[in-house]
Design a protein around this motif. Structure first.
Motif, mmCIF file in Angstrom:
data_model
loop_
_atom_site.group_PDB
_atom_site.id
_atom_site.type_symbol
_atom_site.label_atom_id
_atom_site.label_comp_id
_atom_site.label_asym_id
_atom_site.label_seq_id
_atom_site.Cartn_x
_atom_site.Cartn_y
_atom_site.Cartn_z
ATOM 1 N N GLU A 89 -23.645 37.735 -19.320
ATOM 2 C CA GLU A 89 -23.902 38.075 -20.728
ATOM 3 C C GLU A 89 -22.704 37.699 -21.599
ATOM 4 O OE1 GLU A 89 -24.822 42.191 -20.819
ATOM 5 O OE2 GLU A 89 -26.818 41.958 -19.938
ATOM 6 N N LEU A 90 -21.495 37.927 -21.076
ATOM 7 C CA LEU A 90 -20.292 37.545 -21.818
ATOM 8 C C LEU A 90 -20.224 36.035 -21.996
ATOM 9 C CD1 LEU A 90 -17.530 38.116 -23.084
ATOM 10 C CD2 LEU A 90 -16.553 38.124 -20.782
ATOM 11 N N GLN A 91 -20.518 35.305 -20.931
ATOM 12 C CA GLN A 91 -20.491 33.846 -21.027
ATOM 13 C C GLN A 91 -21.501 33.352 -22.051
ATOM 14 O OE1 GLN A 91 -20.552 31.614 -17.322
ATOM 15 N NE2 GLN A 91 -21.921 30.117 -18.221
ATOM 16 N N ALA A 92 -22.707 33.938 -22.040
ATOM 17 C CA ALA A 92 -23.733 33.533 -22.999
ATOM 18 C C ALA A 92 -23.304 33.848 -24.429
ATOM 19 C CB ALA A 92 -25.053 34.228 -22.673
ATOM 20 N N LYS A 93 -22.614 34.969 -24.596
ATOM 21 C CA LYS A 93 -22.162 35.358 -25.933
ATOM 22 C C LYS A 93 -21.105 34.388 -26.451
ATOM 23 C CE LYS A 93 -21.710 39.670 -26.823
ATOM 24 N NZ LYS A 93 -21.271 41.095 -26.877
ATOM 25 N N LEU A 94 -20.222 33.936 -25.566
ATOM 26 C CA LEU A 94 -19.142 33.049 -25.986
ATOM 27 C C LEU A 94 -19.606 31.612 -26.188
ATOM 28 C CD1 LEU A 94 -16.270 34.318 -23.663
ATOM 29 C CD2 LEU A 94 -16.590 34.805 -26.085
ATOM 30 N N ARG A 95 -20.482 31.154 -25.310
ATOM 31 C CA ARG A 95 -20.872 29.744 -25.345
ATOM 32 C C ARG A 95 -22.283 29.504 -25.852
ATOM 33 N NH1 ARG A 95 -18.556 26.674 -19.965
ATOM 34 N NH2 ARG A 95 -16.490 26.272 -20.806
ATOM 35 N N GLY A 96 -23.105 30.525 -25.844
ATOM 36 C CA GLY A 96 -24.492 30.331 -26.199
ATOM 37 C C GLY A 96 -25.245 29.706 -25.034
ATOM 38 N N SER A 97 -26.532 29.559 -25.189
ATOM 39 C CA SER A 97 -27.336 28.967 -24.118
ATOM 40 C C SER A 97 -27.164 27.461 -24.128
ATOM 41 C CB SER A 97 -28.810 29.323 -24.309
ATOM 42 O OG SER A 97 -29.270 28.876 -25.571
ATOM 43 N N ARG A 98 -27.022 26.889 -22.934
ATOM 44 C CA ARG A 98 -26.849 25.453 -22.811
ATOM 45 C C ARG A 98 -27.785 24.921 -21.732
ATOM 46 N NH1 ARG A 98 -20.564 24.199 -22.168
ATOM 47 N NH2 ARG A 98 -21.007 25.086 -20.142
ATOM 48 N N GLY A 99 -28.086 23.668 -21.824
ATOM 49 C CA GLY A 99 -28.942 23.031 -20.840
ATOM 50 C C GLY A 99 -28.176 22.776 -19.565
ATOM 51 N N PRO A 100 -28.797 22.077 -18.624
ATOM 52 C CA PRO A 100 -28.149 21.824 -17.342
ATOM 53 C C PRO A 100 -26.924 20.940 -17.461
ATOM 54 C CG PRO A 100 -30.222 20.607 -17.546
ATOM 55 C CD PRO A 100 -30.166 21.571 -18.674
ATOM 56 N N GLU A 101 -26.879 20.058 -18.462
ATOM 57 C CA GLU A 101 -25.734 19.183 -18.639
ATOM 58 C C GLU A 101 -24.711 19.851 -19.550
ATOM 59 O OE1 GLU A 101 -23.182 16.010 -18.310
ATOM 60 O OE2 GLU A 101 -25.006 16.439 -17.180
ATOM 61 N N LYS A 102 -23.511 20.019 -19.043
ATOM 62 C CA LYS A 102 -22.468 20.660 -19.834
ATOM 63 C C LYS A 102 -22.068 19.773 -20.994
ATOM 64 C CE LYS A 102 -20.571 23.286 -15.954
ATOM 65 N NZ LYS A 102 -19.381 23.524 -15.101
ATOM 66 N N GLU A 103 -21.725 20.418 -22.100
ATOM 67 C CA GLU A 103 -21.352 19.687 -23.306
ATOM 68 C C GLU A 103 -19.861 19.808 -23.566
ATOM 69 O OE1 GLU A 103 -25.365 20.043 -26.038
ATOM 70 O OE2 GLU A 103 -23.859 21.619 -26.182
ATOM 71 N N ILE A 104 -19.300 18.767 -24.122
ATOM 72 C CA ILE A 104 -17.920 18.797 -24.590
ATOM 73 C C ILE A 104 -17.952 19.175 -26.061
ATOM 74 C CG2 ILE A 104 -15.826 17.465 -24.973
ATOM 75 C CD1 ILE A 104 -16.655 15.693 -22.617
ATOM 76 N N PRO A 105 -17.507 20.365 -26.419
ATOM 77 C CA PRO A 105 -17.655 20.799 -27.820
ATOM 78 C C PRO A 105 -16.943 19.893 -28.808
ATOM 79 C CG PRO A 105 -16.184 22.264 -26.593
ATOM 80 C CD PRO A 105 -16.833 21.379 -25.589
ATOM 81 N N PHE A 106 -15.827 19.289 -28.386
ATOM 82 C CA PHE A 106 -15.047 18.462 -29.310
ATOM 83 C C PHE A 106 -15.679 17.091 -29.537
ATOM 84 C CE2 PHE A 106 -12.256 21.055 -26.555
ATOM 85 C CZ PHE A 106 -11.943 22.028 -27.483
ATOM 86 N N ALA A 107 -16.668 16.736 -28.718
ATOM 87 C CA ALA A 107 -17.336 15.439 -28.872
ATOM 88 C C ALA A 107 -18.570 15.542 -29.755
ATOM 89 C CB ALA A 107 -17.720 14.882 -27.502
#
Length: 378
Positions: A89-107
């Motif tokens: 729940e903490l991870q979801a709160k910090l990052r939000g829901s994401r798909g199977p492929e991880k995203e680079i936020p700075f890109a």
């Protein structure tokens, strides 16, 4: 008169998790609060992991904040550990829901974090020292700063910042240690002792990818990457992973270093990255007996690199500054105390802070950002 429950909760809202830098009340870390009639307060706090290296600091911060509330006579802090479900729940709160492929936020096209990849043609020009002090100067000015030690083989940033803590893992998310208000990550934090890193290209790219995706950076104004010397795998990976990253070239005045630095900067012509400027390190030595500047390593190398890159790339590449030779810069790196913080009035610190002030400006406006709008036919 005993304090109210609302007063205690308000005090706890001022306590931030040292790694995430958000109030523990927002992160679901407050397990319970009990206020006795005699003013004794007992606070239950969830730690993200059992071996949290900052448990003592969290205990001190909670105790200090609650003790300030009028009517509190004593504070007890009971530590517990989050369950797997709570960590998710903490991870979801910090990052939000994401798909199977991880995203680079700075890109992402809408990222407002300025990414500066600090490069040099050869080792020994003081690239890491410059990077660490620029990061420290930016953080001291109030910016939110992150620093990736991308020099995998020659990692030195943890020592230069005095980092001894190891990253904390929450599920598949890594909380980076914080030093001098800089969030920092390095491969040196994950290995034992001073053992060498013996990796080939794909492993280097994977390490960089994990630093960019698995580490929780939060909302940064500036992210600096201390690149290895030359134009190898990491420099190419940065260009592919973060196309918007700007290159900052560090050189010294002598011709040999300048020629190699020019080659390192010229990679931007092939990767279509922007070179933000050139910094000339070890530019001069102040004479101990007079006001003269001694050109120990020659003169003009930094300007020569900037001019040559400008001709190659077709736009003006500025010489951002000339950093003098100062033993305090070296000593600060050995002691884990950047000179811009330990001796801010020194000439070397003044020049580095001046350069940092120009580089630390966060991107504003809509230029270069993708707007998620679609045309409507009327």
């Amino acid at each position: 008169m005993a304090p109210s429950l609302e007063q205690i909760k308000a005090a706890l809202a001022t306590v931030q998790d040292p790694e995430i830098r958000r109030p523990i009340t927002d992160l679901g870390m407050v397990k319970s609060v009990d206020v006795a009639p005699d003013g004794v307060v007992r606070v239950g706090v969830y730690l993200t992991v059992a071996g949290c290296p900052l448990r003592d600091r969290i205990t001190r911060d909670v105790t200090a904040a609650v003790s300030k509330v009028e009517g509190v006579t004593k504070v007890h802090v009971d530590l517990d550990v989050m369950s797997e479900e709570q960590r998710k729940e903490l991870q979801a709160k910090l990052r939000g829901s994401r798909g199977p492929e991880k995203e680079i936020p700075f890109a992402k096209p809408n990222s407002t974090t300025r990414v500066l990849a600090v490069a040099s043609g050869k080792g020994g020009v003081g690239k890491s020292s410059i990077t660490v002090n620029l990061a420290a100067a930016m953080a001291a000015s109030g910016l939110k700063v992150g620093l990736i030690d991308a020099d995998i083989y020659g990692h030195s940033v943890p020592r230069m910042l005095g980092v001894t803590d190891r990253p904390t893992k929450v599920e598949d998310m890594i909380m980076p240690p914080v030093a001098h208000d800089i969030k920092v990550i390095s491969v040196g934090m994950f290995k034992a002792g001073n053992s060498p890193v013996i990796w080939r290209g794909p492993m280097l790219d994977r390490a960089l990818y994990q630093f960019l995706t698995d580490v929780y950076w939060g909302d940064l104004d500036v992210l600096l990457l201390d690149l290895p010397p030359g134009t190898g795998d990491i420099a190419i990976s940065v260009a592919q992973r973060i196309p918007t990253a700007e290159i900052l070239v560090v050189t010294t005045p002598q011709l040999a270093a300048a020629e190699v630095a020019e080659r390192a900067g010229s990679i931007a012509a092939q990767t279509h990255q922007h070179i933000v400027g050139v910094i000339e390190n070890m530019a001069w030595l102040p004479c101990p007996h007079c006001d003269e500047r001694i050109a120990v390593f020659g003169e003009g190398g930094g300007q020569a690199v900037a001019d040559a890159l400008g001709r190659t790339l077709g736009y003006e590449v500025p010489l951002l500054g000339q950093v003098p030779i100062d033993m305090r810069l070296r000593a600060g790196g050995d002691e884990g105390k950047p000179v811009v913080l330990s001796d801010p009035d020194a000439p070397v610190s003044a020049e580095l802070r001046r350069i940092a002030a120009g580089l630390g400006k966060r991107r504003t406006g809509l230029k270069g950002l993708r707007l998620d709008v679609s045309p409507v036919r009327r």
